[in-house]
Design a protein around this motif. Structure first.
Motif, PDB file in Angstrom:
ATOM      1  N   PHE A  60       8.723 -45.511 102.409  1.00 28.28           N
ATOM      2  CA  PHE A  60       9.016 -46.912 102.102  1.00 28.28           C
ATOM      3  C   PHE A  60      10.039 -47.001 100.967  1.00 28.28           C
ATOM      4  O   PHE A  60      11.010 -47.763 101.055  1.00 28.28           O
ATOM      5  CB  PHE A  60       7.735 -47.667 101.739  1.00 28.28           C
ATOM      6  CG  PHE A  60       7.952 -49.123 101.473  1.00 28.28           C
ATOM      7  CD1 PHE A  60       7.984 -50.029 102.519  1.00 28.28           C
ATOM      8  CD2 PHE A  60       8.137 -49.593 100.183  1.00 28.28           C
ATOM      9  CE1 PHE A  60       8.207 -51.380 102.284  1.00 28.28           C
ATOM     10  CE2 PHE A  60       8.351 -50.936  99.934  1.00 28.28           C
ATOM     11  CZ  PHE A  60       8.394 -51.840 100.991  1.00 28.28           C
ATOM     12  N   MET A  63      13.408 -46.013 102.247  1.00 30.43           N
ATOM     13  CA  MET A  63      14.006 -47.045 103.103  1.00 30.43           C
ATOM     14  C   MET A  63      14.548 -48.210 102.279  1.00 30.43           C
ATOM     15  O   MET A  63      15.588 -48.771 102.610  1.00 30.43           O
ATOM     16  CB  MET A  63      12.992 -47.542 104.135  1.00 30.43           C
ATOM     17  CG  MET A  63      12.777 -46.589 105.292  1.00 30.43           C
ATOM     18  SD  MET A  63      14.274 -46.297 106.274  1.00 30.43           S
ATOM     19  CE  MET A  63      14.579 -47.927 106.949  1.00 30.43           C
ATOM     20  N   VAL A  64      13.852 -48.572 101.214  1.00 29.87           N
ATOM     21  CA  VAL A  64      14.379 -49.622 100.328  1.00 29.87           C
ATOM     22  C   VAL A  64      15.688 -49.128  99.701  1.00 29.87           C
ATOM     23  O   VAL A  64      16.685 -49.863  99.666  1.00 29.87           O
ATOM     24  CB  VAL A  64      13.347 -50.024  99.255  1.00 29.87           C
ATOM     25  CG1 VAL A  64      13.976 -50.902  98.183  1.00 29.87           C
ATOM     26  CG2 VAL A  64      12.156 -50.724  99.907  1.00 29.87           C
ATOM     27  N   LEU A  67      18.422 -49.314 102.299  1.00 27.25           N
ATOM     28  CA  LEU A  67      18.926 -50.681 102.482  1.00 27.25           C
ATOM     29  C   LEU A  67      19.858 -51.090 101.349  1.00 27.25           C
ATOM     30  O   LEU A  67      20.924 -51.668 101.587  1.00 27.25           O
ATOM     31  CB  LEU A  67      17.765 -51.672 102.574  1.00 27.25           C
ATOM     32  CG  LEU A  67      17.124 -51.868 103.924  1.00 27.25           C
ATOM     33  CD1 LEU A  67      15.939 -52.823 103.815  1.00 27.25           C
ATOM     34  CD2 LEU A  67      18.119 -52.373 104.948  1.00 27.25           C
ATOM     35  N   TYR A  98      15.380 -50.461 111.808  1.00 23.21           N
ATOM     36  CA  TYR A  98      15.016 -50.837 110.438  1.00 23.21           C
ATOM     37  C   TYR A  98      13.781 -51.740 110.445  1.00 23.21           C
ATOM     38  O   TYR A  98      12.835 -51.512 109.685  1.00 23.21           O
ATOM     39  CB  TYR A  98      16.176 -51.548 109.730  1.00 23.21           C
ATOM     40  CG  TYR A  98      17.165 -50.625 109.066  1.00 23.21           C
ATOM     41  CD1 TYR A  98      17.118 -50.397 107.706  1.00 23.21           C
ATOM     42  CD2 TYR A  98      18.163 -49.988 109.798  1.00 23.21           C
ATOM     43  CE1 TYR A  98      18.029 -49.560 107.080  1.00 23.21           C
ATOM     44  CE2 TYR A  98      19.081 -49.149 109.186  1.00 23.21           C
ATOM     45  CZ  TYR A  98      19.008 -48.933 107.832  1.00 23.21           C
ATOM     46  OH  TYR A  98      19.907 -48.098 107.225  1.00 23.21           O
ATOM     47  N   LEU A  99      13.799 -52.769 111.293  1.00 19.96           N
ATOM     48  CA  LEU A  99      12.660 -53.690 111.354  1.00 19.96           C
ATOM     49  C   LEU A  99      11.378 -52.971 111.765  1.00 19.96           C
ATOM     50  O   LEU A  99      10.320 -53.158 111.143  1.00 19.96           O
ATOM     51  CB  LEU A  99      12.955 -54.845 112.311  1.00 19.96           C
ATOM     52  CG  LEU A  99      13.963 -55.875 111.827  1.00 19.96           C
ATOM     53  CD1 LEU A  99      14.294 -56.866 112.943  1.00 19.96           C
ATOM     54  CD2 LEU A  99      13.462 -56.601 110.595  1.00 19.96           C
ATOM     55  N   ILE A 101      10.626 -49.807 111.519  1.00 26.72           N
ATOM     56  CA  ILE A 101      10.184 -48.869 110.485  1.00 26.72           C
ATOM     57  C   ILE A 101       9.431 -49.622 109.390  1.00 26.72           C
ATOM     58  O   ILE A 101       8.353 -49.193 108.953  1.00 26.72           O
ATOM     59  CB  ILE A 101      11.373 -48.066 109.918  1.00 26.72           C
ATOM     60  CG1 ILE A 101      11.904 -47.093 110.969  1.00 26.72           C
ATOM     61  CG2 ILE A 101      10.978 -47.323 108.646  1.00 26.72           C
ATOM     62  CD1 ILE A 101      13.258 -46.466 110.639  1.00 26.72           C
ATOM     63  N   PHE A 102       9.958 -50.765 108.971  1.00 28.59           N
ATOM     64  CA  PHE A 102       9.253 -51.546 107.950  1.00 28.59           C
ATOM     65  C   PHE A 102       7.946 -52.119 108.485  1.00 28.59           C
ATOM     66  O   PHE A 102       6.943 -52.140 107.768  1.00 28.59           O
ATOM     67  CB  PHE A 102      10.159 -52.639 107.366  1.00 28.59           C
ATOM     68  CG  PHE A 102      11.066 -52.122 106.286  1.00 28.59           C
ATOM     69  CD1 PHE A 102      10.572 -51.827 105.023  1.00 28.59           C
ATOM     70  CD2 PHE A 102      12.408 -51.900 106.538  1.00 28.59           C
ATOM     71  CE1 PHE A 102      11.392 -51.331 104.023  1.00 28.59           C
ATOM     72  CE2 PHE A 102      13.249 -51.407 105.547  1.00 28.59           C
ATOM     73  CZ  PHE A 102      12.744 -51.115 104.285  1.00 28.59           C
ATOM     74  N   MET A 105       5.491 -49.241 108.429  1.00 37.49           N
ATOM     75  CA  MET A 105       5.053 -48.879 107.080  1.00 37.49           C
ATOM     76  C   MET A 105       4.126 -49.941 106.492  1.00 37.49           C
ATOM     77  O   MET A 105       3.112 -49.601 105.881  1.00 37.49           O
ATOM     78  CB  MET A 105       6.267 -48.651 106.176  1.00 37.49           C
ATOM     79  CG  MET A 105       7.048 -47.412 106.538  1.00 37.49           C
ATOM     80  SD  MET A 105       8.398 -47.047 105.411  1.00 37.49           S
ATOM     81  CE  MET A 105       9.457 -48.461 105.619  1.00 37.49           C
ATOM     82  N   ILE A 106       4.458 -51.196 106.674  1.00 38.50           N
ATOM     83  CA  ILE A 106       3.618 -52.267 106.126  1.00 38.50           C
ATOM     84  C   ILE A 106       2.274 -52.313 106.836  1.00 38.50           C
ATOM     85  O   ILE A 106       1.229 -52.441 106.196  1.00 38.50           O
ATOM     86  CB  ILE A 106       4.355 -53.622 106.194  1.00 38.50           C
ATOM     87  CG1 ILE A 106       5.533 -53.603 105.211  1.00 38.50           C
ATOM     88  CG2 ILE A 106       3.411 -54.777 105.890  1.00 38.50           C
ATOM     89  CD1 ILE A 106       6.520 -54.732 105.402  1.00 38.50           C
ATOM     90  N   TYR A 109       0.208 -49.454 105.590  1.00 39.31           N
ATOM     91  CA  TYR A 109      -0.325 -49.808 104.266  1.00 39.31           C
ATOM     92  C   TYR A 109      -1.537 -50.729 104.414  1.00 39.31           C
ATOM     93  O   TYR A 109      -2.559 -50.543 103.744  1.00 39.31           O
ATOM     94  CB  TYR A 109       0.778 -50.475 103.439  1.00 39.31           C
ATOM     95  CG  TYR A 109       0.273 -51.193 102.220  1.00 39.31           C
ATOM     96  CD1 TYR A 109      -0.033 -50.493 101.054  1.00 39.31           C
ATOM     97  CD2 TYR A 109       0.070 -52.570 102.237  1.00 39.31           C
ATOM     98  CE1 TYR A 109      -0.513 -51.151  99.938  1.00 39.31           C
ATOM     99  CE2 TYR A 109      -0.406 -53.231 101.125  1.00 39.31           C
ATOM    100  CZ  TYR A 109      -0.698 -52.522  99.977  1.00 39.31           C
ATOM    101  OH  TYR A 109      -1.180 -53.175  98.874  1.00 39.31           O
TER     102      TYR A 109
END
Length: 182
Positions: A60, A63-64, A67, A98-99, A101-102, A105-106, A109
């Motif tokens: 995460f 990835m931030v 970006l 990208y979407l 992957i987020f 990850m979210i 979590y």
């Protein structure tokens, strides 16, 4: 090789982040696929998920950073031989990756923190739960995590096939640019 991207080439930072994320996602998917069948008495029953969660949190952060770097150093322009549909589909595939992957990850979590507990990242630091205990969250987030990770793997496979098509059939420098060889 320069750190920042140019109009014609990726810099070493973008290349490093691309391959770091790619290898990490493959590793996380493989670990996740393997660990769901572990029995309670398997020595990896707790260690596998701990590693998966810790690496997911580090991913995460990467990835931030990726970006932010993409905003500071935009990718090179498409090659002149690329068709319009290739440029548009590549852009849409990158946005979708990208979407997804987020989302993965979210949702991962949320699975781990649905009971209100924090995620311990290799004993270095903790990421607290932002939801507290939420009944049913683990199951909902689990379904989202499952399908988003499969979507990532399929889309990443299509992405890799596209790169190979450009390299082997079109014989252009698309793949070589992401390998730092162009």
């Amino acid at each position: 090789m320069q750190a920042k991207n140019s109009e014609d080439a990726y810099g070493w930072v973008a290349i490093l982040l691309h391959w770091l994320v790619a290898v990490t996602i493959i590793g996380l998917f493989a670990l996740g696929f393997w660990m769901v069948d572990l029995s309670y008495y398997d020595p990896w029953y707790r260690q596998g998920p701990d590693i998966h969660r810790s690496v997911g949190i580090l991913l995460f952060m990467a990835m931030v950073l990726r970006l932010v770097w993409r905003l500071l150093s935009p990718p090179p322009r498409p090659l002149p031989n690329h068709q319009r549909w290739e440029v548009v589909s590549a852009h849409l595939a990158h946005v979708a990756l990208y979407l997804l992957i987020f989302v993965a990850m979210i949702s991962g979590y949320l699975i781990s923190t649905a009971d209100g507990s924090a995620i311990h990242v290799f004993g270095w630091f903790q990421v607290p739960s932002v939801t507290g205990q939420v009944k049913g969250l683990e199951d909902t987030a689990g379904a989202i995590h499952y399908w988003s990770t499969w979507a990532i793997v399929v889309l990443a496979g299509v992405h890799a096939l596209g790169a190979l098509k450009h390299h082997l059939i079109d014989r252009d420098s698309t793949l070589r640019r992401m390998l730092g060889l162009a």
